[in-house]
Design a protein around this motif. Structure first.
Motif, mmCIF file in Angstrom:
data_model
loop_
_atom_site.group_PDB
_atom_site.id
_atom_site.type_symbol
_atom_site.label_atom_id
_atom_site.label_comp_id
_atom_site.label_asym_id
_atom_site.label_seq_id
_atom_site.Cartn_x
_atom_site.Cartn_y
_atom_site.Cartn_z
ATOM 1 N N ASP A 185 -11.751 8.507 12.657
ATOM 2 C CA ASP A 185 -10.562 9.333 12.468
ATOM 3 C C ASP A 185 -10.328 9.504 10.966
ATOM 4 O OD1 ASP A 185 -8.262 10.770 12.894
ATOM 5 O OD2 ASP A 185 -7.009 8.994 13.165
ATOM 6 N N ARG A 212 -8.228 11.739 9.607
ATOM 7 C CA ARG A 212 -6.957 12.423 9.318
ATOM 8 C C ARG A 212 -6.176 11.736 8.217
ATOM 9 N NH1 ARG A 212 -4.120 12.783 14.846
ATOM 10 N NH2 ARG A 212 -5.348 10.914 15.124
ATOM 11 N N THR A 213 -6.324 10.428 8.092
ATOM 12 C CA THR A 213 -5.590 9.711 7.044
ATOM 13 C C THR A 213 -6.169 9.979 5.657
ATOM 14 O OG1 THR A 213 -6.960 7.753 7.348
ATOM 15 C CG2 THR A 213 -4.896 7.875 8.606
ATOM 16 N N THR A 222 2.003 13.213 1.843
ATOM 17 C CA THR A 222 1.174 13.031 3.032
ATOM 18 C C THR A 222 2.012 12.426 4.144
ATOM 19 O OG1 THR A 222 0.468 10.873 2.230
ATOM 20 C CG2 THR A 222 -0.960 12.737 1.720
ATOM 21 N N VAL A 280 2.858 10.106 7.271
ATOM 22 C CA VAL A 280 2.470 8.772 7.728
ATOM 23 C C VAL A 280 1.984 8.894 9.165
ATOM 24 C CG1 VAL A 280 3.290 6.440 8.162
ATOM 25 C CG2 VAL A 280 4.172 7.729 6.216
ATOM 26 N N PRO A 281 0.801 8.388 9.475
ATOM 27 C CA PRO A 281 0.294 8.483 10.843
ATOM 28 C C PRO A 281 1.191 7.743 11.831
ATOM 29 C CG PRO A 281 -1.424 7.723 9.332
ATOM 30 C CD PRO A 281 -0.138 7.774 8.576
ATOM 31 N N LYS A 307 1.290 3.726 12.194
ATOM 32 C CA LYS A 307 1.996 3.048 11.118
ATOM 33 C C LYS A 307 3.499 3.203 11.280
ATOM 34 C CE LYS A 307 -1.611 3.209 7.634
ATOM 35 N NZ LYS A 307 -1.998 3.691 6.317
#
Length: 162
Positions: A106, A108-109, A141, A143-144, A147
């Motif tokens: 992943d 995406r981060t 950005t 935060v997913p 988290k």
């Protein structure tokens, strides 16, 4: 002039999202178009030099990002000074992060975003006489979700009565 603004608004609304994916339509620019990019300290005059400057900006962006997407956040008309202002966001995966974190499934981060403001000034013929790029800055950005859940549970545990 209002119909020139409306026509150019529609053209830019279709042209800008594909700016880094295909060659721009240079027929919407005046022959003596002026390009000012404050971030790169670039100032050109003329359609041929504008094409070279745009190609340079595109090459720099594709050299930094492995995958690249431009999204148009807002496009507004300003008849008082015959201009169109576009807020846009450049989102991509930096090449150095992709090479260092190639094992992550992943990614995406790892995405990075940059917000910018472009102003397009029109001449009396309805063509763009000046394109100015201002305020190129990193976007916050997001935060997913995992988290966020972890932070929320830690905060709830800390605030809960003993």
């Amino acid at each position: 002039m209002e119909e020139h603004l409306a026509t150019m608004h529609e053209k830019l609304r279709h042209e800008l999202p594909n700016f880094f994916l295909k060659i721009p339509d240079y027929s919407i620019y005046a022959p003596d178009v002026e390009f000012q990019c404050q971030h790169l300290h670039l100032h050109t005059r003329g359609r041929a030099m504008y094409a070279v400057a745009v190609a340079l900006c595109r090459a720099l962006a594709w050299g930094y990002f492995a995958s690249l997407r431009l999204e148009l956040l807002a496009l507004t008309r300003h008849p008082e000074d015959w201009s169109l202002r576009a807020r846009w966001r450049l989102t991509g995966l930096p090449l150095h992060l992709l090479l260092l974190r190639w094992y992550r499934r992943d990614k995406r981060t790892l995405l990075r975003s940059y917000d910018a403001l472009s102003t397009f000034f029109l001449n009396s013929g309805g063509l763009i006489r000046c394109h100015r790029v201002d305020k190129l800055m990193p976007a916050p950005t997001a935060v997913p979700e995992p988290k966020k859940l972890l932070v929320a549970s830690a905060l709830a545990a800390a605030l809960a009565p003993p």
